[in-house]
Design a protein around this motif. Sequence first.
Motif, PDB file in Angstrom:
ATOM      1  N   LEU A   1       0.819  -1.213   0.000  1.00  0.00           N
ATOM      2  CA  LEU A   1       0.000   0.000   0.000  1.00  0.00           C
ATOM      3  C   LEU A   1       0.854   1.264   0.000  1.00  0.00           C
ATOM      4  O   LEU A   1       0.565   2.221  -0.722  1.00  0.00           O
ATOM      5  CB  LEU A   1      -0.921   0.015   1.226  1.00  0.00           C
ATOM      6  N   CYS A   2       1.882   1.273   0.810  1.00  0.00           N
ATOM      7  CA  CYS A   2       2.729   2.466   0.891  1.00  0.00           C
ATOM      8  C   CYS A   2       3.558   2.667  -0.374  1.00  0.00           C
ATOM      9  O   CYS A   2       3.817   3.794  -0.771  1.00  0.00           O
ATOM     10  CB  CYS A   2       3.657   2.368   2.097  1.00  0.00           C
ATOM     11  N   SER A   3       3.969   1.583  -1.007  1.00  0.00           N
ATOM     12  CA  SER A   3       4.832   1.729  -2.179  1.00  0.00           C
ATOM     13  C   SER A   3       4.072   2.180  -3.416  1.00  0.00           C
ATOM     14  O   SER A   3       4.617   2.897  -4.245  1.00  0.00           O
ATOM     15  CB  SER A   3       5.572   0.418  -2.464  1.00  0.00           C
ATOM     16  N   VAL A   4       2.814   1.794  -3.558  1.00  0.00           N
ATOM     17  CA  VAL A   4       2.086   2.173  -4.771  1.00  0.00           C
ATOM     18  C   VAL A   4       1.409   3.531  -4.661  1.00  0.00           C
ATOM     19  O   VAL A   4       0.967   4.082  -5.665  1.00  0.00           O
ATOM     20  CB  VAL A   4       1.035   1.099  -5.160  1.00  0.00           C
ATOM     21  N   ASN A   5       1.337   4.101  -3.488  1.00  0.00           N
ATOM     22  CA  ASN A   5       0.622   5.356  -3.305  1.00  0.00           C
ATOM     23  C   ASN A   5       1.518   6.586  -3.215  1.00  0.00           C
ATOM     24  O   ASN A   5       1.061   7.640  -2.770  1.00  0.00           O
ATOM     25  CB  ASN A   5      -0.252   5.279  -2.056  1.00  0.00           C
ATOM     26  N   ILE A   6       2.752   6.511  -3.636  1.00  0.00           N
ATOM     27  CA  ILE A   6       3.666   7.652  -3.513  1.00  0.00           C
ATOM     28  C   ILE A   6       3.159   8.857  -4.303  1.00  0.00           C
ATOM     29  O   ILE A   6       3.200   9.982  -3.815  1.00  0.00           O
ATOM     30  CB  ILE A   6       5.112   7.278  -3.907  1.00  0.00           C
ATOM     31  N   LEU A   7       2.646   8.648  -5.511  1.00  0.00           N
ATOM     32  CA  LEU A   7       2.143   9.783  -6.289  1.00  0.00           C
ATOM     33  C   LEU A   7       0.923  10.414  -5.634  1.00  0.00           C
ATOM     34  O   LEU A   7       0.762  11.635  -5.651  1.00  0.00           O
ATOM     35  CB  LEU A   7       1.815   9.354  -7.714  1.00  0.00           C
ATOM     36  N   GLN A   8       0.096   9.597  -5.051  1.00  0.00           N
ATOM     37  CA  GLN A   8      -1.066  10.132  -4.348  1.00  0.00           C
ATOM     38  C   GLN A   8      -0.630  10.964  -3.146  1.00  0.00           C
ATOM     39  O   GLN A   8      -1.188  12.035  -2.895  1.00  0.00           O
ATOM     40  CB  GLN A   8      -1.967   8.987  -3.892  1.00  0.00           C
ATOM     41  N   PHE A   9       0.368  10.511  -2.405  1.00  0.00           N
ATOM     42  CA  PHE A   9       0.871  11.283  -1.270  1.00  0.00           C
ATOM     43  C   PHE A   9       1.401  12.637  -1.735  1.00  0.00           C
ATOM     44  O   PHE A   9       1.146  13.669  -1.104  1.00  0.00           O
ATOM     45  CB  PHE A   9       1.988  10.526  -0.549  1.00  0.00           C
ATOM     46  N   ILE A  10       2.132  12.646  -2.832  1.00  0.00           N
ATOM     47  CA  ILE A  10       2.705  13.891  -3.342  1.00  0.00           C
ATOM     48  C   ILE A  10       1.616  14.849  -3.771  1.00  0.00           C
ATOM     49  O   ILE A  10       1.618  16.031  -3.397  1.00  0.00           O
ATOM     50  CB  ILE A  10       3.675  13.593  -4.503  1.00  0.00           C
ATOM     51  N   PHE A  11       0.640  14.372  -4.544  1.00  0.00           N
ATOM     52  CA  PHE A  11      -0.391  15.267  -5.056  1.00  0.00           C
ATOM     53  C   PHE A  11      -1.340  15.753  -3.964  1.00  0.00           C
ATOM     54  O   PHE A  11      -1.819  16.883  -4.028  1.00  0.00           O
ATOM     55  CB  PHE A  11      -1.163  14.603  -6.193  1.00  0.00           C
ATOM     56  N   ILE A  12      -1.614  14.942  -2.963  1.00  0.00           N
ATOM     57  CA  ILE A  12      -2.451  15.422  -1.860  1.00  0.00           C
ATOM     58  C   ILE A  12      -1.735  16.521  -1.084  1.00  0.00           C
ATOM     59  O   ILE A  12      -2.343  17.531  -0.720  1.00  0.00           O
ATOM     60  CB  ILE A  12      -2.856  14.251  -0.943  1.00  0.00           C
ATOM     61  N   ALA A  13      -0.438  16.351  -0.837  1.00  0.00           N
ATOM     62  CA  ALA A  13       0.315  17.389  -0.133  1.00  0.00           C
ATOM     63  C   ALA A  13       0.364  18.678  -0.946  1.00  0.00           C
ATOM     64  O   ALA A  13       0.193  19.782  -0.394  1.00  0.00           O
ATOM     65  CB  ALA A  13       1.729  16.902   0.169  1.00  0.00           C
ATOM     66  N   LEU A  14       0.588  18.573  -2.243  1.00  0.00           N
ATOM     67  CA  LEU A  14       0.607  19.769  -3.089  1.00  0.00           C
ATOM     68  C   LEU A  14      -0.760  20.432  -3.151  1.00  0.00           C
ATOM     69  O   LEU A  14      -0.861  21.667  -3.166  1.00  0.00           O
ATOM     70  CB  LEU A  14       1.083  19.407  -4.497  1.00  0.00           C
ATOM     71  N   ARG A  15      -1.811  19.650  -3.168  1.00  0.00           N
ATOM     72  CA  ARG A  15      -3.165  20.211  -3.214  1.00  0.00           C
ATOM     73  C   ARG A  15      -3.512  20.905  -1.895  1.00  0.00           C
ATOM     74  O   ARG A  15      -4.127  21.969  -1.886  1.00  0.00           O
ATOM     75  CB  ARG A  15      -4.175  19.090  -3.516  1.00  0.00           C
ATOM     76  N   LEU A  16      -3.128  20.319  -0.763  1.00  0.00           N
ATOM     77  CA  LEU A  16      -3.412  20.936   0.529  1.00  0.00           C
ATOM     78  C   LEU A  16      -2.642  22.241   0.732  1.00  0.00           C
ATOM     79  O   LEU A  16      -3.120  23.144   1.420  1.00  0.00           O
ATOM     80  CB  LEU A  16      -3.105  19.959   1.669  1.00  0.00           C
ATOM     81  N   ASP A  17      -1.448  22.332   0.139  1.00  0.00           N
ATOM     82  CA  ASP A  17      -0.672  23.574   0.219  1.00  0.00           C
ATOM     83  C   ASP A  17      -1.088  24.599  -0.830  1.00  0.00           C
ATOM     84  O   ASP A  17      -0.506  25.672  -0.902  1.00  0.00           O
ATOM     85  CB  ASP A  17       0.826  23.277   0.056  1.00  0.00           C
ATOM     86  N   ARG A  18      -2.052  24.253  -1.668  1.00  0.00           N
ATOM     87  CA  ARG A  18      -2.558  25.113  -2.744  1.00  0.00           C
ATOM     88  C   ARG A  18      -1.479  25.458  -3.772  1.00  0.00           C
ATOM     89  O   ARG A  18      -1.481  26.540  -4.344  1.00  0.00           O
ATOM     90  CB  ARG A  18      -3.192  26.378  -2.180  1.00  0.00           C
ATOM     91  N   ILE A  19      -0.544  24.550  -3.984  1.00  0.00           N
ATOM     92  CA  ILE A  19       0.449  24.720  -5.043  1.00  0.00           C
ATOM     93  C   ILE A  19      -0.174  24.343  -6.374  1.00  0.00           C
ATOM     94  O   ILE A  19       0.068  24.982  -7.395  1.00  0.00           O
ATOM     95  CB  ILE A  19       1.711  23.885  -4.730  1.00  0.00           C
ATOM     96  N   ILE A  20      -0.995  23.288  -6.366  1.00  0.00           N
ATOM     97  CA  ILE A  20      -1.805  22.949  -7.530  1.00  0.00           C
ATOM     98  C   ILE A  20      -3.263  23.178  -7.145  1.00  0.00           C
ATOM     99  O   ILE A  20      -3.648  22.979  -5.997  1.00  0.00           O
ATOM    100  CB  ILE A  20      -1.570  21.501  -8.006  1.00  0.00           C
TER     101      ILE A  20
END
Length: 96
Positions: free
Chosen positions: A62-81
């Motif tokens: 679970l942790c290995s396949v979700n790296i892109l999701q972790f990155i995009f959620i963090a960027l979305r929460l910071d309002r970068i995207i």
Amino acid sequence: MLIAVGLHVLLLMFEVLVCDRVARGNYFWLLVFMPLFFVSPVSVAACVWGFRHDRSLELEVLCSVNILQFIFIALRLDRIINWPWLCCHFAYIQFI
């Protein structure tokens, strides 16, 4: 055993950082998600080791396949995207 302990410590650190970020809110979400960014490569290594030694893996996959999701959620929460949370929003409107 050490890999599992390391993964759980990093996940605990993520949970503590999320609680601190929600309570105080004085730093970026990317910093909060850093333990998950470190968990993912370690999980990939654990998956390779586990498949070679015929061990059962659950959390590591679970942790290995979700790296892109972790990155995009963090960027979305910071309002970068500024993508909408709902991806199928436009397709849903067309069907109405």
